[in-house]
Design a protein around this motif. Structure first.
Motif, PDB file in Angstrom:
ATOM      1  N   LEU A 128       0.830  -1.191   0.000  1.00  9.50           N
ATOM      2  CA  LEU A 128       0.000   0.000   0.000  1.00  9.50           C
ATOM      3  C   LEU A 128       0.874   1.254   0.000  1.00  9.50           C
ATOM      4  O   LEU A 128       2.084   1.197   0.182  1.00  9.50           O
ATOM      5  CB  LEU A 128      -0.917  -0.011   1.222  1.00  9.50           C
ATOM      6  CG  LEU A 128      -1.861  -1.210   1.340  1.00  9.50           C
ATOM      7  CD1 LEU A 128      -2.737  -1.067   2.576  1.00  9.50           C
ATOM      8  CD2 LEU A 128      -2.713  -1.373   0.092  1.00  9.50           C
ATOM      9  N   ALA A 129       0.231   2.388  -0.213  1.00 12.41           N
ATOM     10  CA  ALA A 129       0.950   3.658  -0.178  1.00 12.41           C
ATOM     11  C   ALA A 129       1.459   3.921   1.233  1.00 12.41           C
ATOM     12  O   ALA A 129       1.090   3.248   2.194  1.00 12.41           O
ATOM     13  CB  ALA A 129       0.026   4.783  -0.637  1.00 12.41           C
ATOM     14  N   GLY A 130       2.331   4.891   1.362  1.00 11.47           N
ATOM     15  CA  GLY A 130       2.874   5.249   2.664  1.00 11.47           C
ATOM     16  C   GLY A 130       4.343   4.876   2.790  1.00 11.47           C
ATOM     17  O   GLY A 130       4.960   4.373   1.847  1.00 11.47           O
ATOM     18  N   PRO A 150      -1.119  -1.142  -5.694  1.00 11.09           N
ATOM     19  CA  PRO A 150      -2.425  -0.806  -6.271  1.00 11.09           C
ATOM     20  C   PRO A 150      -2.608   0.694  -6.469  1.00 11.09           C
ATOM     21  O   PRO A 150      -3.617   1.280  -6.090  1.00 11.09           O
ATOM     22  CB  PRO A 150      -3.398  -1.370  -5.228  1.00 11.09           C
ATOM     23  CG  PRO A 150      -2.668  -1.202  -3.934  1.00 11.09           C
ATOM     24  CD  PRO A 150      -1.207  -1.407  -4.242  1.00 11.09           C
ATOM     25  N   PHE A 151      -1.595   1.310  -7.063  1.00  9.77           N
ATOM     26  CA  PHE A 151      -1.628   2.737  -7.354  1.00  9.77           C
ATOM     27  C   PHE A 151      -0.647   3.008  -8.486  1.00  9.77           C
ATOM     28  O   PHE A 151       0.244   2.198  -8.756  1.00  9.77           O
ATOM     29  CB  PHE A 151      -1.275   3.573  -6.114  1.00  9.77           C
ATOM     30  CG  PHE A 151       0.018   3.197  -5.439  1.00  9.77           C
ATOM     31  CD1 PHE A 151       1.243   3.683  -5.901  1.00  9.77           C
ATOM     32  CD2 PHE A 151       0.027   2.363  -4.329  1.00  9.77           C
ATOM     33  CE1 PHE A 151       2.441   3.338  -5.273  1.00  9.77           C
ATOM     34  CE2 PHE A 151       1.210   2.014  -3.691  1.00  9.77           C
ATOM     35  CZ  PHE A 151       2.415   2.507  -4.168  1.00  9.77           C
ATOM     36  N   PRO A 152      -0.777   4.135  -9.174  1.00 11.15           N
ATOM     37  CA  PRO A 152       0.163   4.461 -10.252  1.00 11.15           C
ATOM     38  C   PRO A 152       1.556   4.767  -9.719  1.00 11.15           C
ATOM     39  O   PRO A 152       1.714   5.218  -8.578  1.00 11.15           O
ATOM     40  CB  PRO A 152      -0.454   5.711 -10.901  1.00 11.15           C
ATOM     41  CG  PRO A 152      -1.842   5.804 -10.379  1.00 11.15           C
ATOM     42  CD  PRO A 152      -1.847   5.146  -9.040  1.00 11.15           C
ATOM     43  N   ALA A 153       2.566   4.556 -10.545  1.00  7.16           N
ATOM     44  CA  ALA A 153       3.940   4.849 -10.140  1.00  7.16           C
ATOM     45  C   ALA A 153       4.129   6.321  -9.800  1.00  7.16           C
ATOM     46  O   ALA A 153       5.011   6.668  -9.010  1.00  7.16           O
ATOM     47  CB  ALA A 153       4.900   4.425 -11.252  1.00  7.16           C
ATOM     48  N   PRO A 158       8.732   8.906  -2.113  1.00  6.31           N
ATOM     49  CA  PRO A 158      10.130   9.148  -2.486  1.00  6.31           C
ATOM     50  C   PRO A 158      11.134   8.323  -1.694  1.00  6.31           C
ATOM     51  O   PRO A 158      12.233   8.051  -2.184  1.00  6.31           O
ATOM     52  CB  PRO A 158      10.320  10.650  -2.226  1.00  6.31           C
ATOM     53  CG  PRO A 158       9.206  11.040  -1.307  1.00  6.31           C
ATOM     54  CD  PRO A 158       8.066  10.136  -1.624  1.00  6.31           C
ATOM     55  N   GLU A 159      10.774   7.882  -0.482  1.00  3.37           N
ATOM     56  CA  GLU A 159      11.732   7.141   0.341  1.00  3.37           C
ATOM     57  C   GLU A 159      11.774   5.645   0.040  1.00  3.37           C
ATOM     58  O   GLU A 159      12.575   4.912   0.631  1.00  3.37           O
ATOM     59  CB  GLU A 159      11.414   7.347   1.835  1.00  3.37           C
ATOM     60  CG  GLU A 159      10.047   6.858   2.254  1.00  3.37           C
ATOM     61  CD  GLU A 159       8.970   7.922   2.133  1.00  3.37           C
ATOM     62  OE1 GLU A 159       7.901   7.743   2.742  1.00  3.37           O
ATOM     63  OE2 GLU A 159       9.207   8.928   1.439  1.00  3.37           O
ATOM     64  N   PRO A 161      12.895   2.255  -1.261  1.00  2.00           N
ATOM     65  CA  PRO A 161      14.191   1.818  -1.787  1.00  2.00           C
ATOM     66  C   PRO A 161      14.106   1.377  -3.246  1.00  2.00           C
ATOM     67  O   PRO A 161      13.068   0.874  -3.704  1.00  2.00           O
ATOM     68  CB  PRO A 161      14.556   0.639  -0.879  1.00  2.00           C
ATOM     69  CG  PRO A 161      13.757   0.839   0.367  1.00  2.00           C
ATOM     70  CD  PRO A 161      12.481   1.501  -0.069  1.00  2.00           C
ATOM     71  N   ALA A 162      15.198   1.524  -3.961  1.00  2.00           N
ATOM     72  CA  ALA A 162      15.230   1.190  -5.380  1.00  2.00           C
ATOM     73  C   ALA A 162      14.920  -0.288  -5.620  1.00  2.00           C
ATOM     74  O   ALA A 162      14.215  -0.643  -6.569  1.00  2.00           O
ATOM     75  CB  ALA A 162      16.586   1.555  -5.968  1.00  2.00           C
ATOM     76  N   TRP A 163      15.440  -1.186  -4.743  1.00  2.78           N
ATOM     77  CA  TRP A 163      15.208  -2.614  -4.971  1.00  2.78           C
ATOM     78  C   TRP A 163      13.743  -2.987  -4.799  1.00  2.78           C
ATOM     79  O   TRP A 163      13.247  -3.895  -5.472  1.00  2.78           O
ATOM     80  CB  TRP A 163      16.099  -3.475  -4.074  1.00  2.78           C
ATOM     81  CG  TRP A 163      15.764  -3.470  -2.606  1.00  2.78           C
ATOM     82  CD1 TRP A 163      16.301  -2.679  -1.639  1.00  2.78           C
ATOM     83  CD2 TRP A 163      14.825  -4.340  -1.939  1.00  2.78           C
ATOM     84  NE1 TRP A 163      15.761  -2.985  -0.407  1.00  2.78           N
ATOM     85  CE2 TRP A 163      14.860  -4.004  -0.557  1.00  2.78           C
ATOM     86  CE3 TRP A 163      13.980  -5.357  -2.363  1.00  2.78           C
ATOM     87  CZ2 TRP A 163      14.066  -4.642   0.388  1.00  2.78           C
ATOM     88  CZ3 TRP A 163      13.187  -6.003  -1.417  1.00  2.78           C
ATOM     89  CH2 TRP A 163      13.228  -5.650  -0.066  1.00  2.78           C
ATOM     90  N   VAL A 164      13.043  -2.240  -3.929  1.00  2.00           N
ATOM     91  CA  VAL A 164      11.602  -2.481  -3.768  1.00  2.00           C
ATOM     92  C   VAL A 164      10.856  -1.999  -5.008  1.00  2.00           C
ATOM     93  O   VAL A 164       9.962  -2.688  -5.521  1.00  2.00           O
ATOM     94  CB  VAL A 164      11.081  -1.783  -2.496  1.00  2.00           C
ATOM     95  CG1 VAL A 164       9.556  -1.897  -2.397  1.00  2.00           C
ATOM     96  CG2 VAL A 164      11.736  -2.374  -1.263  1.00  2.00           C
TER      97      VAL A 164
END
Length: 344
Positions: A128-130, A150-153, A158-159, A161-164
């Motif tokens: 989820l977002a957050g 379940p949301f647009p990119a 912003p926090e 992580p890149a691997w996630v």
């Protein structure tokens, strides 16, 4: 026999089940809904109804986290001596052994995600977002085959992580309501979901009196006592809210996935009042909507004197901003993604 898909749904609010039902209608594989479903409709899908795992003392409330100081760092919620929690995990294990599923979608639970890994089940974990950068969330994401957002990119925190991000499939909003053409209505629709505290009737009455030229249509749980102005109409809970609010000039409500998805699909001018949720789920999403000019966001219910200016600001929104976040093929695209992961 082709292995089916299980979809675990969290029991805080109804949005998780609605998302499962909406996507399952497009899956090529059979889908079983798994969760504490008392009072909820699985929509004709096979279901595994689990015992409740919320605190045995209702006064403790339920945040999805327990207060145990010695709880392992990989968990959010693992209270000791809870028979409901023990039984639900046993039922999930029995279902997995009996049906040999190809995939378990976890929407949402760190503990079920990690338990599924111990059961040797491939998982797609819903993110989820957050701010989900705490240790339990990251370990659940690490354990998963893939992650589903379940949301647009464009609404990504912003926090993260890149691997996630690299492991994430951005499905877009996964609501049941199809896009609707712009409507020329004048009403204000106010929607409260099951997962929050609901509406306050005195505050609603004050808002309606402050904007008397518009009819206020209110849906969802409302509490309190107040003298009802003639332009305030309280309808209670309705199952299919989309058609009810499609002709409204303005949509007012929280930042839950379902309502934001509906606002986007229907290109509605949206006043977002994010509710407190763990990990800033609704707040982070609302802040992203505000940055994109897709909604007017307030951290709390406006005072009566503020409502005329707030309504004017919402009417100034360009509905194409929030409408541009809607992906018409999101449900079929998400189902194809899950079928692909289930197929290995």
């Amino acid at each position: 026999m082709t292995g089916g898909i299980g979809w675990y749904v969290h029991h805080q609010g109804a949005g998780h089940l609605h998302r499962a039902r909406a996507v399952a209608a497009h899956l090529a594989r059979p889908c079983t809904v798994i969760g504490t479903l008392a009072g909820l409709d699985p929509g004709g899908l096979p279901a595994l109804d689990l015992p409740d795992d919320r605190p045995l003392d209702p006064a403790e409330g339920f945040s999805g986290r327990d207060g145990e100081a010695a709880r392992p760092e990989a968990f959010h919620y693992a209270p000791l001596n809870h028979p409901g929690l023990r039984r639900r995990m046993a039922l999930i294990a029995e279902w997995a052994e009996r049906t040999n599923p190809s995939l378990l979608v976890v929407d949402v639970s760190v503990e079920v995600s990690l338990f599924a890994r111990l059961l040797s089940l491939p998982t797609v974990v819903v993110r989820l977002a957050g701010d989900r950068t705490d240790t339990p969330h990251l370990e659940a994401f690490r354990s998963a085959s893939r992650i589903l957002a379940p949301f647009p990119a464009s609404l990504e925190a912003p926090e993260t992580p890149a691997w996630v991000r690299d492991k994430t499939f951005y499905a877009g909003f996964l609501g049941e309501d199809a896009a609707a053409p712009p409507q020329a209505g004048t009403d204000i629709a106010v929607v409260f979901g099951r997962g929050g505290t609901g509406g306050d009737l005195p505050a609603l009455a004050a808002a309606a009196r402050a904007v008397p030229e518009r009819q206020w249509q209110v849906y969802g749980p409302v509490s309190g006592q107040a003298e009802m102005p003639p332009n305030l109409h309280v309808h209670g809970w309705v199952e299919r809210i989309g058609p009810r609010v499609a002709t409204a000039a303005i949509l007012v409500g929280g930042g839950g996935d379902g309502l934001v998805a509906m606002a986007s699909a229907q290109r509605q001018r949206f006043l977002c009042l994010p509710e407190p949720r763990g990990f800033g789920e609704q707040t982070v999403k609302a802040e992203a909507l505000a940055r994109l000019g897709a909604a007017v966001v307030r951290s709390d219910w406006p005072a009566a004197a503020e409502w005329p200016a707030v309504i004017a600001a919402v009417l100034d929104l360009d509905p194409e901003r929030i409408g541009g976040l809607h992906e018409p093929e999101a449900l079929t695209r998400c189902a194809a993604f899950l079928d692909s992961v289930a197929g290995g």
